[in-house]
Write an enzyme that holds these catalytic residues in place. Sequence first.
Site, PDB file in Angstrom:
ATOM      1  CE1 TYR A 119      59.585  39.971  61.390  1.00 57.77           C
ATOM      2  CE2 TYR A 119      57.712  39.775  59.896  1.00 57.77           C
ATOM      3  CZ  TYR A 119      58.314  39.497  61.101  1.00 57.77           C
ATOM      4  OH  TYR A 119      57.658  38.734  62.048  1.00 57.77           O
TER       5      TYR A 119
ATOM      6  N   GLY B 103      64.814  35.334  52.988  1.00 58.27           N
ATOM      7  CA  GLY B 103      65.634  36.510  53.279  1.00 58.27           C
ATOM      8  C   GLY B 103      66.822  36.611  52.345  1.00 58.27           C
TER       9      GLY B 103
ATOM     10  CE1 TYR C 194      71.225  41.086  56.690  1.00 57.61           C
ATOM     11  CE2 TYR C 194      71.147  41.626  59.015  1.00 57.61           C
ATOM     12  CZ  TYR C 194      70.644  41.763  57.742  1.00 57.61           C
ATOM     13  OH  TYR C 194      69.562  42.568  57.517  1.00 57.61           O
TER      14      TYR C 194
END
Length: 191
Positions: free
Chosen positions: A93, A104, A138
Site C-alpha cells: 500500500y 510502489g 502492475y
Amino acid sequence: MAVKIRPVRPGDEVALHGLICELAEHQGEPLAVAGTAQDLARVLFEGSDSPSGSPALYGHVAELDGQIVGMALWFLNYSTWRGRHGIYLEDLYVRPSARGAGVGKRLMQHLAQLAVARDCARFEWWVLDWNEPALKFYAALGIDLALIGFVLLAVRVLDAISDPLLGAVADRIPSRYGGRKLMIGGAAPLL
C-alpha cells in the site's frame, strides 16, 4: 524527493496500522480491521505467535522526506517441491499523496531483490480483480495479468519487474515453466 526503503523497526507499528486502515477504507471495508498496532508489534518484533519464537510477519516501509508513505507486509511460505522458502506479499500500500513517485515500484523491486538474495523459490501475491489502480500499477511494471478465479487475479511477472539486476532471476526458471516468466499468485515455482 528520494524514496527510501527500509525494514520496519519498533515504533513503526502505529504508522503501519494507519496504512492498513487506509487500505481497508480503500477496499470498502473500513470496519474490518480488528488487529491493533500492538498486534503488529508482537508479530513483527517479538515472534510470540510463531513456534520458533522468530517473527511471523516481516515488513518494509517507504519513506519520502522522512515520512512513512508506503508499506509492504510479507511472510515466508514454503515450496515442498523446491525445498525452499518463498515470499508471500500480504499487503502493498502506498498513500495516494505519494503515488506516482515510484514508491510502489521501489517496494516491489526491493522484495524481489530480497527473494533473490534469500534464494527463495517464489515471490507471490494476489490482487483483487476490481482494484483498477492496483491493476494499472502492475501493468505499468510490465506485469501480465491473467484471470484465474472469480474474485482474484493471478499475476505473472515478466523479466522480474522490469529490473535489469533481477532479469537474471528469470534465467534461473526451468524452461517447463516458460523460461523468463515468473508465476505470481499461482502454483508454479518461480526461481
